[in-house]
Design a protein around this motif. Structure first.
Motif, PDB file in Angstrom:
ATOM      1  N   ASP A   4      -2.807   4.562  -2.465  1.00  0.00           N
ATOM      2  CA  ASP A   4      -3.578   5.047  -1.329  1.00  0.00           C
ATOM      3  C   ASP A   4      -4.481   3.974  -0.742  1.00  0.00           C
ATOM      4  N   ARG A   5      -4.788   2.946  -1.536  1.00  0.00           N
ATOM      5  CA  ARG A   5      -5.635   1.896  -0.973  1.00  0.00           C
ATOM      6  C   ARG A   5      -4.870   0.588  -0.936  1.00  0.00           C
ATOM      7  N   PRO A   6      -4.816  -0.048   0.238  1.00  0.00           N
ATOM      8  CA  PRO A   6      -4.036  -1.286   0.326  1.00  0.00           C
ATOM      9  C   PRO A   6      -4.710  -2.410  -0.436  1.00  0.00           C
ATOM     10  N   LYS A  11      -3.213  -6.295   3.120  1.00  0.00           N
ATOM     11  CA  LYS A  11      -4.005  -6.243   4.350  1.00  0.00           C
ATOM     12  C   LYS A  11      -3.899  -7.580   5.079  1.00  0.00           C
TER      13      LYS A  11
ATOM     14  N   TRP B 107       4.839  -1.650   6.379  1.00  0.00           N
ATOM     15  CA  TRP B 107       4.295  -0.860   5.274  1.00  0.00           C
ATOM     16  C   TRP B 107       2.847  -0.470   5.552  1.00  0.00           C
ATOM     17  N   TYR B 108       2.063  -1.435   5.997  1.00  0.00           N
ATOM     18  CA  TYR B 108       0.657  -1.158   6.281  1.00  0.00           C
ATOM     19  C   TYR B 108       0.536  -0.159   7.418  1.00  0.00           C
ATOM     20  N   ARG B 111       1.753   3.387   6.125  1.00  0.00           N
ATOM     21  CA  ARG B 111       1.107   4.104   5.019  1.00  0.00           C
ATOM     22  C   ARG B 111      -0.401   4.010   4.997  1.00  0.00           C
ATOM     23  N   HIS B 112      -0.970   2.979   5.607  1.00  0.00           N
ATOM     24  CA  HIS B 112      -2.414   2.810   5.474  1.00  0.00           C
ATOM     25  C   HIS B 112      -3.167   2.949   6.783  1.00  0.00           C
ATOM     26  N   ARG B 114      -4.666   4.360  10.000  1.00  0.00           N
ATOM     27  CA  ARG B 114      -4.981   5.713  10.461  1.00  0.00           C
ATOM     28  C   ARG B 114      -5.746   5.624  11.786  1.00  0.00           C
ATOM     29  N   LYS B 118      -3.938   2.833  13.732  1.00  0.00           N
ATOM     30  CA  LYS B 118      -2.526   3.166  13.909  1.00  0.00           C
ATOM     31  C   LYS B 118      -2.092   2.819  15.337  1.00  0.00           C
TER      32      LYS B 118
END
Lengths: 268, 310
Positions: A4-6, A11, B107-108, B111-112, B114, B118
């Motif tokens: 849940d956390r990159p 990043k 992927w980022y 899934r990450h 928001r 986004k």
């Protein structure tokens, strides 16, 4: 084990990747102001705005610009009519050959541009058609149809069939239903498709080199300058113009359709 | 409805006709676009095929409009085979490079990212996808030139020997980045990267989080989860993206002309043969090769389920 956390590395890779997609374009802007006109020395030895005036006064830039605008406008208009028609037909009914038609629409952008270009060139040679604005338009309209089609068909799919039935129940004929019910609902999607098509056509070079003959659109002018440069910063000024003329419609198309499942620009 | 309402004009009369015969309306709507695509596009493709079965007269230099396989036989000359192999190798390595670079971004984003992030990622990929192709290529000419920003950065950080070592690699190196295969490859990867990111992101968005959690619960490491869960599920997206990167690289003739060595790719061969060389049949035969390759590629991709990810 967390997903849940990159991680920091992810990043960095993701944002670095996005930066990689954008930074090169900024360099074009920087080099439009350089005082060095023979090489691409970095950092630029000095900054000046003189190249904008030089570009404005270069007589060889204006005819290609007009030709590009004309071709893009005609191709977009043609593609909007043809793309909307085929989207309407594909959305309203299932019929024999539907799959084949959808393949036929996508083919012009699925196959490399060099094939579309070479095919048109072969056809012109066999039929002895001389090059003109219209030979360029033939190619451009063909690959713009799919852009308009994609946008229109996505919107039509979201639209409930009940509204056209309601319109008919209230006594509207087919043309009134199109004018007062379908068009207002389709409007922004069509506009977005048209803008993307315009941007695509204005910037197209691969197919155009095969269908233009001796004529020069703005991208062809740029290509010639890339191969045989003179006054390099002028090319940068023109590149900025091309960038802006394509960038603004793309951004508008995004804002016209954002927030839906049919956001424009998902595929090219 | 016509039972209750009076007919007010030709519009109503046509509407009644469409109501009685829906196929008529469908036919009227389909006819113009199909005529256009059929005549202009399929007609041209047919012309391309026809042209490729002609041959050029060696003495007069004129095209002889008679059926022959001579032109296709010419494709198998050593120098032309070189062009084909070089193009296929470049397409494959560009596709690989795009897949590796695209993965973290996709992927980022899937899934990450928001909310505003986004949207930023979507725009951040879509704008380069649509912005001017030629402007992007030109930007790389500035970057890769010997006196350009990479050379400057290498000098400023003292890494010039590394750059020179890379350029000294036989086969793919060269005088400067802008005259080497490495340079050509970099520009190809840059220009087609967004085409890989978007379908990959779409595929990754469909990977359920519960599967990743289940994999972790069962004791898999990150690497194992990636190999055994994520990668197989993302594969259709990767293949869908690779259709674009492969096909676009194979047909491009501008990037290798502006950045790279003097060795030719299929696109350049087509362009030069139809232009200065005036050998339309051989140009057409060269153009048929990417069509055949893509047909095989698409058939394989369909079998791998890539079309569900488009």
């Amino acid at each position: 084990m967390r997903f849940d956390r990159p991680s920091f590395g992810l990043k960095l890779a993701a944002i670095g990747g996005l930066a990689f997609l954008h930074l090169p374009i900024l360099l074009i802007f920087l080099y439009a102001f350089t005082t060095e006109e023979r090489t691409y020395a970095f950092p630029p030895p000095g900054l000046t705005t003189q190249w904008f005036a030089v570009a404005w006064n270069r007589a060889d830039i204006w005819p290609p610009l007009y030709l590009s605008l004309r071709v893009a406008a005609i191709s977009t208009a043609l593609a909007m009519v043809l793309g909307t028609l085929v989207a309407g037909a594909m959305a309203q009914a299932r019929f024999f050959g539907r799959e084949q038609i959808s393949l036929l629409i996508i083919l012009p952008i699925a196959l490399p541009g060099v094939i579309t270009g070479m095919s048109l060139r072969s056809a012109f040679a066999i039929m002895e058609i001389p090059f003109s604005t219209w030979t360029i338009v033939l190619g451009h309209a063909t690959f713009c149809i799919v852009i308009v089609y994609n946008n229109a068909v996505a919107r039509l799919r979201r639209l409930s069939g009940a509204i056209t039935e309601a319109s008919a129940d209230l006594g509207a004929n087919a043309f009134q239903t199109f004018r007062h019910v379908l068009l207002p609902n389709l409007g922004s999607a069509l506009l977005a498709g048209g803008m993307l098509a315009f941007a695509l056509s204005f910037d197209e070079v691969i197919v155009t080199t095969f269908t233009a003959g001796q004529q020069s659109t703005l991208p062809i002018w740029m290509l010639n300058e890339l191969v045989r440069p003179r006054q390099r910063p002028v090319t940068n000024v023109v590149a900025m113009v091309v960038f802006v003329v394509t960038f603004v419609p793309i951004l508008l198309a995004y804002y016209l359709t954002r927030g839906g499942a049919d956001t424009a620009g998902g595929g090219k | 409805m016509t039972a209750f309402l009076p007919v007010r004009g030709p519009g109503d009369r046509l509407t009644r006709l469409f109501w009685q015969r829906p196929a008529l309306l469908l036919g009227l709507m389909l006819a113009p676009p199909l005529l256009w695509l059929g005549l202009v596009y399929l007609g041209s493709l047919a012309a391309l095929l026809v042209q490729s079965f002609y041959a050029i007269d060696e003495f007069s230099g004129l095209v002889v409009p008679e059926f022959t396989l001579k032109t296709y036989a010419e494709l198998f000359r050593a120098q032309n085979l070189d062009i084909l192999m070089r193009t296929l190798l470049m397409s494959a390595s560009v596709t690989l490079g795009c897949a590796v670079l695209a993965f973290p971004i996709a992927w980022y984003a899937a899934r990450h990212a928001r909310g505003a992030w986004k949207a930023a990622f979507y725009l951040g990929v879509m704008l380069p996808l649509w912005s001017s192709y030629l402007v992007k290529v030109y930007a790389w000419k500035l970057i890769l030139a010997k006196e350009g920003i990479i050379g400057w950065a290498a000098g400023a950080t003292g890494t010039t020997p590394i750059l020179e070592a890379v350029l000294a690699v036989p086969g793919i190196g060269g005088n400067s980045l802008s005259t080497s295969y490495i340079g050509t490859w970099m520009v190809f990867v840059y220009v087609w990267l967004p085409y890989m990111i978007l379908p990959m992101q779409a595929a990754l968005e469909r990977v359920p989080a519960s599967m990743l959690e289940a994999s972790a619960d069962l004791g898999a490491t990150r690497g194992q989860t990636f190999r055994n869960v994520v990668l197989p599920l993302a594969m259709p997206g990767v293949i869908a993206g690779s259709i674009f990167t492969f096909s676009l690289t194979m047909g491009d003739y501008i990037i290798p002309q502006i950045i790279g060595t003097s060795a030719r790719f299929i696109g350049q061969a087509v362009y030069q043969l139809q232009g200065t060389a005036g050998n339309l049949p051989l140009a057409a035969a060269f153009a048929v090769v990417p069509i055949l390759v893509m047909l095989v590629y698409l058939a394989l991709a369909r079998r791998a389920g890539a079309f569900d990810a488009l």
